[in-house]
Design a protein around this motif. Structure first.
Motif, PDB file in Angstrom:
ATOM      1  N   SER A   1       0.823  -1.215   0.000  1.00  0.00           N
ATOM      2  CA  SER A   1       0.000   0.000   0.000  1.00  0.00           C
ATOM      3  C   SER A   1       0.852   1.258   0.000  1.00  0.00           C
ATOM      4  CB  SER A   1      -0.925   0.018   1.213  1.00  0.00           C
ATOM      5  OG  SER A   1      -1.822  -1.047   1.157  1.00  0.00           O
ATOM      6  N   ILE A   2       1.915   1.239   0.775  1.00  0.00           N
ATOM      7  CA  ILE A   2       2.810   2.402   0.830  1.00  0.00           C
ATOM      8  C   ILE A   2       3.453   2.639  -0.527  1.00  0.00           C
ATOM      9  CG2 ILE A   2       4.974   3.276   1.807  1.00  0.00           C
ATOM     10  CD1 ILE A   2       4.149   1.798   4.421  1.00  0.00           C
ATOM     11  N   TRP A   3       3.988   1.571  -1.132  1.00  0.00           N
ATOM     12  CA  TRP A   3       4.644   1.717  -2.430  1.00  0.00           C
ATOM     13  C   TRP A   3       3.650   2.160  -3.494  1.00  0.00           C
ATOM     14  CZ3 TRP A   3       8.123  -3.269  -2.468  1.00  0.00           C
ATOM     15  CH2 TRP A   3       9.170  -3.090  -1.576  1.00  0.00           C
ATOM     16  N   CYS A   4       2.429   1.629  -3.441  1.00  0.00           N
ATOM     17  CA  CYS A   4       1.404   2.034  -4.413  1.00  0.00           C
ATOM     18  C   CYS A   4       1.072   3.517  -4.262  1.00  0.00           C
ATOM     19  CB  CYS A   4       0.136   1.192  -4.251  1.00  0.00           C
ATOM     20  SG  CYS A   4       0.298  -0.485  -4.885  1.00  0.00           S
ATOM     21  N   ALA A   5       0.987   3.995  -3.044  1.00  0.00           N
ATOM     22  CA  ALA A   5       0.694   5.415  -2.818  1.00  0.00           C
ATOM     23  C   ALA A   5       1.811   6.294  -3.370  1.00  0.00           C
ATOM     24  CB  ALA A   5       0.489   5.679  -1.332  1.00  0.00           C
ATOM     25  N   VAL A   6       3.057   5.890  -3.152  1.00  0.00           N
ATOM     26  CA  VAL A   6       4.184   6.665  -3.656  1.00  0.00           C
ATOM     27  C   VAL A   6       4.211   6.630  -5.181  1.00  0.00           C
ATOM     28  CG1 VAL A   6       6.717   6.805  -3.743  1.00  0.00           C
ATOM     29  CG2 VAL A   6       5.557   6.411  -1.568  1.00  0.00           C
ATOM     30  N   ILE A   7       3.978   5.465  -5.766  1.00  0.00           N
ATOM     31  CA  ILE A   7       3.961   5.333  -7.227  1.00  0.00           C
ATOM     32  C   ILE A   7       2.837   6.177  -7.816  1.00  0.00           C
ATOM     33  CG2 ILE A   7       3.506   3.707  -9.113  1.00  0.00           C
ATOM     34  CD1 ILE A   7       5.038   1.604  -7.362  1.00  0.00           C
ATOM     35  N   GLN A   8       1.684   6.147  -7.184  1.00  0.00           N
ATOM     36  CA  GLN A   8       0.570   6.963  -7.660  1.00  0.00           C
ATOM     37  C   GLN A   8       0.892   8.443  -7.500  1.00  0.00           C
ATOM     38  OE1 GLN A   8      -3.129   6.305  -5.690  1.00  0.00           O
ATOM     39  NE2 GLN A   8      -4.305   7.375  -7.255  1.00  0.00           N
ATOM     40  N   GLY A   9       1.532   8.798  -6.404  1.00  0.00           N
ATOM     41  CA  GLY A   9       1.930  10.192  -6.192  1.00  0.00           C
ATOM     42  C   GLY A   9       2.917  10.672  -7.234  1.00  0.00           C
TER      43      GLY A   9
END
Length: 174
Positions: free
Chosen positions: A38-46
């Protein structure tokens, strides 16, 4: 840690015994992988890599299903426990190449830090409540209708909630 501590309680509530406690413990070990994803997905989306994220999540779902179905079919309940852990680890392995290598420190602005902490805590509380409600619902279905029907319920829920879940998750992260 909370998952490990609560594993005996969950095992008794789910299976009415400690017989499947190792499987419940194994499933609780999947939680850190899911959080990391979830953290990596949020950063990638950001970073604006939404296309990559969408393709990756679709691929992870397909690979997880291809891994889980034979495990559950041939391994039964033990296969289910293993598949839960693998389903959490597959996205971690897939996102490893796009993981944030250097996280910049949050600004020294106390107001920004406090608002991020409040937002994070509210998201965590929402996720925890949703998971407890989902677990309780499944337990009602299992106790009222049986294990086979609970499997059908789970499959229908996964199919019907997949796309809206993806959209709502993306909106929440955004």
């Amino acid at each position: 840690v909370l998952g490990l501590v609560l594993s005996p309680l969950v095992a008794v509530a789910t299976f009415k015994s400690f017989e499947h406690l190792p499987l419940v413990i194994a499933a609780s070990l999947a939680v850190p992988a899911a959080i990391l994803t979830s953290i990596w997905c949020a950063v990638i989306q950001g970073r604006g890599e939404v296309g990559f994220l969408a393709r990756s999540q679709a691929a992870f779902a397909v690979v997880s299903a291809l891994v889980a179905v034979p495990l559950i079919w041939y391994g039964g309940l033990a296969g289910l426990g293993v598949s839960v852990v693998l389903a959490a680890l597959i996205p971690v392995a897939g996102l490893w190449s796009r993981r944030p290598r250097h996280l910049t420190a949050a600004s020294d602005d106390k107001g920004i830090r406090d608002s991020l902490v409040r937002a994070g805590l509210s998201i965590i509380a929402t996720i925890a409540i949703a998971q407890v409600a989902a677990y309780a619902t499944r337990m009602v279905v299992v106790n009222q209708l049986g294990v086979f029907e609970a499997g059908l319920y789970q499959a229908a829920l996964a199919v019907s909630g997949g796309l809206p879940g993806f959209v709502f998750s993306a909106m929440a992260l955004d």
